[in-house]
Design a protein around this motif. Structure first.
Motif, PDB file in Angstrom:
ATOM      1  N   TYR A 115       0.721  -1.339  -0.033  1.00 24.85           N
ATOM      2  CA  TYR A 115      -0.088  -0.045   0.012  1.00 24.85           C
ATOM      3  C   TYR A 115       1.096   0.751   0.115  1.00 24.85           C
ATOM      4  CZ  TYR A 115       1.187  -0.880   4.868  1.00 24.85           C
ATOM      5  OH  TYR A 115       1.632  -1.733   5.913  1.00 24.85           O
ATOM      6  N   TYR A 116       0.359   2.985  -0.299  1.00 20.85           N
ATOM      7  CA  TYR A 116       1.138   3.619  -0.445  1.00 20.85           C
ATOM      8  C   TYR A 116       2.352   4.272  -1.326  1.00 20.85           C
ATOM      9  CZ  TYR A 116       3.037   8.350   0.671  1.00 20.85           C
ATOM     10  OH  TYR A 116       2.754   9.259   1.249  1.00 20.85           O
TER      11      TYR A 116
ATOM     12  N   LYS B 253       2.527   1.916  -4.011  1.00 16.79           N
ATOM     13  CA  LYS B 253       1.703   2.163  -5.375  1.00 16.79           C
ATOM     14  C   LYS B 253       2.266   1.853  -6.349  1.00 16.79           C
ATOM     15  CE  LYS B 253      -2.055   4.689  -7.968  1.00 16.79           C
ATOM     16  NZ  LYS B 253      -2.206   6.508  -8.643  1.00 16.79           N
TER      17      LYS B 253
ATOM     18  N   PRO C 190      -7.772  -3.264  -2.935  1.00 19.13           N
ATOM     19  CA  PRO C 190      -7.462  -2.198  -3.659  1.00 19.13           C
ATOM     20  C   PRO C 190      -8.168  -0.799  -2.807  1.00 19.13           C
ATOM     21  CG  PRO C 190      -9.066  -3.569  -4.660  1.00 19.13           C
ATOM     22  CD  PRO C 190      -9.052  -4.134  -3.437  1.00 19.13           C
ATOM     23  N   SER C 191      -9.542  -0.864  -1.924  1.00 16.94           N
ATOM     24  CA  SER C 191     -10.098   0.323  -1.815  1.00 16.94           C
ATOM     25  C   SER C 191      -9.191   1.156  -0.417  1.00 16.94           C
ATOM     26  CB  SER C 191     -10.911  -0.350  -1.023  1.00 16.94           C
ATOM     27  OG  SER C 191     -11.257  -0.938   0.024  1.00 16.94           O
ATOM     28  N   ARG C 192      -8.595  -0.462  -0.511  1.00 16.66           N
ATOM     29  CA  ARG C 192      -7.546   0.219   1.069  1.00 16.66           C
ATOM     30  C   ARG C 192      -6.217   0.595   0.626  1.00 16.66           C
ATOM     31  NH1 ARG C 192      -9.313   0.625   6.560  1.00 16.66           N
ATOM     32  NH2 ARG C 192     -10.746  -0.578   7.082  1.00 16.66           N
ATOM     33  N   THR C 193      -5.522  -0.306  -0.405  1.00 23.43           N
ATOM     34  CA  THR C 193      -4.349  -0.563  -1.108  1.00 23.43           C
ATOM     35  C   THR C 193      -4.149   0.712  -1.878  1.00 23.43           C
ATOM     36  OG1 THR C 193      -4.653  -1.534  -2.051  1.00 23.43           O
ATOM     37  CG2 THR C 193      -3.936  -2.768   0.581  1.00 23.43           C
ATOM     38  N   ILE C 194      -4.848   0.923  -2.969  1.00 24.65           N
ATOM     39  CA  ILE C 194      -5.014   1.243  -4.004  1.00 24.65           C
ATOM     40  C   ILE C 194      -4.438   0.398  -5.490  1.00 24.65           C
ATOM     41  CG2 ILE C 194      -4.278   3.531  -5.449  1.00 24.65           C
ATOM     42  CD1 ILE C 194      -3.721   5.495  -3.521  1.00 24.65           C
ATOM     43  N   THR C 195      -3.599  -0.436  -5.310  1.00 24.16           N
ATOM     44  CA  THR C 195      -2.915  -0.957  -5.527  1.00 24.16           C
ATOM     45  C   THR C 195      -3.272  -2.791  -5.756  1.00 24.16           C
ATOM     46  OG1 THR C 195      -0.627  -0.663  -4.632  1.00 24.16           O
ATOM     47  CG2 THR C 195      -0.679  -3.080  -6.023  1.00 24.16           C
ATOM     48  N   ASP C 196      -4.355  -2.711  -7.297  1.00 21.26           N
ATOM     49  CA  ASP C 196      -4.502  -3.875  -7.167  1.00 21.26           C
ATOM     50  C   ASP C 196      -3.598  -4.920  -7.917  1.00 21.26           C
ATOM     51  OD1 ASP C 196      -7.086  -5.194  -7.618  1.00 21.26           O
ATOM     52  OD2 ASP C 196      -7.024  -5.152  -9.847  1.00 21.26           O
TER      53      ASP C 196
END
Length: 291
Positions: free
Chosen positions: A105-106, A108, A135-141
């Motif tokens: 996370y963060y 990216k 991904p709603s928390r990490t942005i990364t999928d």
């Protein structure tokens, strides 16, 4: 390897420190109510606010107290690959069944960076790994193609999928194979997830209604979809209520309604749930006959 209802355990704090006694009591209750595994130090467990030493202690206490009665999937994620490896090695030494490792996370990273993160961990620690895609928390999928590549690594055995996209269950089955264990990370959509081939749920709601969540999972496993639908409808208001404010505030409030020794204390930047959230939790618990 994993199936059924597996609570993402909330961590009790008292006066700012880990309340080990309450945690042990809570573990006993979870197992007696039919939970099929335990996940300490996930998002609901407020792992983001813990030091490495405290995090590893919570995991070790969970493993020690479970004492082989159910598997323990230890939260080991970090946006720092080296820190995640340290958590995995500590969890393995303590006797964890597997590690739950969230996407970085963060930072990216791109898809290759995501793959390299998990591959690096697998190369240096053979503890079975469950990917955690939120991904709603990490942005990364962790996209389907990358997950398919990761599933070829023998120690990467499954995923906690909190993508919010039920269609991913089928896409991931086709990419990763039917032996790749898919666990839902969304209580509110778990019925569809199970019907499409899921094996269970790493659940927030199971912190509060473990027996009903276990009965729901048993109905899904036996193909009794009428019972599963009935239980999903009964549990749905609680699923929603537990996210009427920032988690885990509402779930800690709900646990405290059942177990007074489990405090409602959360760590900054989390804050206690609002009056409206507490009222929604009370109403949902009353409807289920929990209070």
């Amino acid at each position: 390897m994993f199936s059924g209802s597996i609570p993402a355990l909330a961590t009790p704090f008292r006066g700012g420190t880990f309340d080990e006694e309450s945690f042990r009591t809570f573990i006993d209750w979870q197992i007696s109510e039919g939970s099929r595994g335990l996940v300490p130090c996930g998002t609901t467990g407020e792992s983001a606010t813990m030091s490495i030493e405290e995090h590893n202690r919570v995991v070790a206490v969970c493993i020690e107290h479970a004492d082989g009665r159910v598997p323990v999937i230890a939260g080991c994620g970090s946006n720092d690959t080296i820190a995640a490896l340290e958590h995995m090695k500590s969890a393995q030494a303590a006797g964890a069944t597997a590690a739950l490792v969230v996407a970085p996370y963060y930072n990216k990273p791109n898809a290759q960076g995501v793959y390299a993160h998990f591959a690096y961990l697998a190369e240096r620690c053979d503890l079975p790994m469950v990917l955690y895609n939120v991904p709603s928390r990490t942005i990364t999928d962790i996209d389907v193609e990358t997950m398919g590549r990761l599933s070829e690594i023998p120690s990467i055995i499954g995923v906690k999928d909190a993508s919010g996209n039920v269609a991913r269950v089928t896409a991931q089955r086709l990419a990763c194979g039917t032996d790749f264990v898919q666990l839902s990370g969304n209580d509110d959509m778990v019925l569809g997830f199970m019907a499409m081939g899921g094996a269970g749920c790493i659940s927030v709601t199971a912190n509060v209604a473990p027996r009903l969540c276990a009965e729901f999972q048993a109905a899904c496993a036996s193909g009794d979809w009428d019972v599963a639908l009935e239980l999903q409808d009964r549990l749905f208001p609680l699923h929603v209520a537990l996210f009427t404010d920032a988690s885990p505030g509402p779930v800690k409030y709900a646990i405290n309604r059942l177990h007074k020794d489990f405090t409602t204390e959360v760590r900054l930047p989390m804050t206690p749930p609002s009056a409206a959230s507490r009222a929604a939790v009370d109403k949902a618990m009353e409807q289920l006959g929990l209070i």
